[in-house]
Motif scaffolding. Structure first.
Motif, PDB file in Angstrom:
ATOM      1  N   VAL A 148       0.848  -1.187   0.000  1.00 21.06           N
ATOM      2  CA  VAL A 148       0.000   0.000   0.000  1.00 21.06           C
ATOM      3  C   VAL A 148       0.884   1.238   0.000  1.00 21.06           C
ATOM      4  CG1 VAL A 148      -1.910   1.184   1.140  1.00 21.06           C
ATOM      5  CG2 VAL A 148      -1.665  -1.296   1.373  1.00 21.06           C
ATOM      6  N   ARG A 149       0.608   2.156  -0.897  1.00 20.26           N
ATOM      7  CA  ARG A 149       1.389   3.392  -0.948  1.00 20.26           C
ATOM      8  C   ARG A 149       0.875   4.340   0.139  1.00 20.26           C
ATOM      9  NH1 ARG A 149       4.176   4.877  -5.777  1.00 20.26           N
ATOM     10  NH2 ARG A 149       5.248   6.874  -5.550  1.00 20.26           N
ATOM     11  N   ALA A 150       1.278   4.061   1.354  1.00 18.17           N
ATOM     12  CA  ALA A 150       0.869   4.872   2.504  1.00 18.17           C
ATOM     13  C   ALA A 150       1.909   4.719   3.594  1.00 18.17           C
ATOM     14  CB  ALA A 150      -0.505   4.439   3.008  1.00 18.17           C
ATOM     15  N   GLY A 151       2.686   5.750   3.809  1.00 19.05           N
ATOM     16  CA  GLY A 151       3.710   5.746   4.851  1.00 19.05           C
ATOM     17  C   GLY A 151       3.834   7.134   5.435  1.00 19.05           C
ATOM     18  N   SER A 152       4.843   7.338   6.249  1.00 20.84           N
ATOM     19  CA  SER A 152       4.994   8.638   6.898  1.00 20.84           C
ATOM     20  C   SER A 152       5.233   9.760   5.899  1.00 20.84           C
ATOM     21  CB  SER A 152       6.123   8.583   7.931  1.00 20.84           C
ATOM     22  OG  SER A 152       7.316   8.062   7.364  1.00 20.84           O
ATOM     23  N   ARG A 153       5.687   9.418   4.673  1.00 22.81           N
ATOM     24  CA  ARG A 153       5.848  10.439   3.644  1.00 22.81           C
ATOM     25  C   ARG A 153       4.509  11.051   3.238  1.00 22.81           C
ATOM     26  NH1 ARG A 153       9.520  10.347  -1.887  1.00 22.81           N
ATOM     27  NH2 ARG A 153       9.107  12.523  -2.392  1.00 22.81           N
ATOM     28  N   HIS A 154       3.423  10.349   3.491  1.00 25.41           N
ATOM     29  CA  HIS A 154       2.104  10.801   3.065  1.00 25.41           C
ATOM     30  C   HIS A 154       1.309  11.398   4.228  1.00 25.41           C
ATOM     31  CE1 HIS A 154       3.378   7.414   0.407  1.00 25.41           C
ATOM     32  NE2 HIS A 154       3.195   8.372  -0.462  1.00 25.41           N
TER      33      HIS A 154
END
Length: 427
Positions: free
Chosen positions: A33-39
């Motif tokens: 899933v493209r969801a990390g602290s960068r987002h």
């Protein structure tokens, strides 16, 4: 040889990747899933990691967390989750003949979490964060310190788990909003590897992920300007040892120079015969643990070299690490050493063909973050084309004083001024 990698896209936008490896006896599944602290915004830092924890508390189809996990374990699996700076992933080994239950559980927990027992999970996360801070609340995690200095004012510099303040402030509304934003099908790749057929995975993906709403793909915030070094980030910490790390911003994986960095990493750190081990440990006894690493993101990478040593040896160890990097910049790597780095790259690749985890990491995460994921043969060709002149050219561009972020965590009394001088005069 037929290509073992098969890809399809469901009507809702979910990408499905299967690496068919019939010679193996175990499989692996993962949802990337493209969801990390960068987002995340700083005020909601840690929301991706918090959400990861909550998935395992239960979903609409499997409302009891213990039952949810037990069903997968009864099929030979073990559900787990990881949150990184630019993505998260949920994975389990699978018995090749018992694929449906783990996929059903995984699909339901990601699509329909119950958001239950939030306060219990908050306490768990706050305890985790204590591992990264000292008794005064100062960050002593060297990776957090390095990323914060390399990416000041940018989400890549945020902590993955968040801070005590940001985690304490997260509400159920924040968690639900992040789930609605990030967990659409277009933002997810379902990957599997092992003695599995793509048509079988595709049918099960349609059954258990096909009703997932499409959603949108999360964008990575554009990079800001790199800080001008040299910098030393030093935290005085009561410990018997000193942890040191030097870090540099580098090119992204798609860049022509990225394979050169892979070779440089192997020259520095790939067994007892590599330069870091030989110089810092075997010949000079400056450190007891050494290593080099790379973090790749969509628009940049981070190249790191680090060691753990006695505080009295810290200045010499830092100077030696910088000397080895300058040596790569100033002199050609001998032909035999370069050939060994390339040969070990091929051997590592061949070994990974027996690892379903390596395969889904390469092709699943690769499809999510760097589509299309680079075929192994193309990656090998890029590695094998690296020359000594390339190594020297890339090292000359990267390992410069103005690009350096050095971090030190440990007893600093009487040591910090010398470390600062070493960082400022090295390279």
């Amino acid at each position: 040889m037929n290509d073992p990698v098969h890809k399809s896209v469901l009507a809702n936008g979910l990408r499905v990747v299967t690496v068919e490896l019939p010679h193996l006896h175990t499989g692996m599944i993962a949802a990337y899933v493209r969801a990390g602290s960068r987002h995340e915004e700083p005020s909601r830092n840690g929301v991706s990691h918090f959400l990861e924890h909550l998935f395992f508390r239960g979903s609409e189809g499997y409302p009891d967390g213990r039952t949810l996990n037990g069903l997968v374990e009864d099929c030979g699996g073990s559900l787990n989750g990881v949150t990184t700076r630019d993505h998260g992933y949920y994975f389990s080994p699978v018995h090749p003949e018992r694929l449906e239950v783990p996929l059903a559980v995984l699909g339901d927990m990601l699509a329909r979490p119950l958001f239950k027992e939030i306060e219990l999970e908050r306490e768990v996360i706050l305890e985790e964060i204590l591992d990264e801070v000292d008794e005064k609340g100062r960050d002593i995690d060297i990776d957090n310190l390095a990323k914060g200095a390399l990416f000041p004012g940018h989400p890549l510099g945020l902590k993955i788990a968040g801070t005590p303040a940001s985690v304490s402030a997260l509400t159920e509304e924040h968690l639900r909003a992040h789930h609605a934003r990030a967990y659409g099908a277009r933002n997810i790749v379902l990957a599997a590897a092992g003695p599995l057929r793509h048509d079988r995975l595709l049918a099960l993906a349609e059954r258990h992920f096909g009703s997932l709403r499409s959603g949108e793909v999360l964008d990575d915030e554009s990079l800001n300007g790199a800080p001008r070094g040299p910098q030393l980030v030093a935290v005085d910490h009561t410990d018997a040892q000193m942890e040191l790390q030097v870090s540099f911003r580098g090119p992204p994986e798609e860049h022509a120079d990225f394979p050169v960095l892979r070779v440089i990493k192997r020259v520095l750190d790939d067994g007892l015969a590599s330069r870091l081990q030989m110089e810092l440990v075997e010949r000079k006894a400056l450190a007891y643990s050494v290593g080099a690493g790379m973090d790749g993101f969509s628009d940049c990478s981070v190249f790191e070299v680090g060691c753990a040593c006695a505080p009295r040896k810290a200045t010499a160890a830092l100077s030696e690490m910088l000397r080895l990097l300058a040596e790569l910049r100033d002199t050609d790597v001998p032909d035999d050493e370069l050939l060994r780095a390339k040969k070990k790259s091929r051997i590592s690749l061949e070994f990974s063909l027996d690892s379903p985890a390596d395969m889904i990491g390469w092709f699943g995460a690769g499809e999510l973050l760097h589509p299309p994921a680079e075929p192994f043969q193309q990656w090998l060709e890029r590695i094998e084309n690296v020359t000594a002149a390339d190594v020297r050219r890339v090292a000359s561009a990267l390992f410069r004083r103005e690009n350096l972020v050095a971090c030190a965590v440990g007893p600093l009394s009487g040591v910090e001024p010398k470390l600062r001088a070493a960082a400022e005069s090295g390279l």
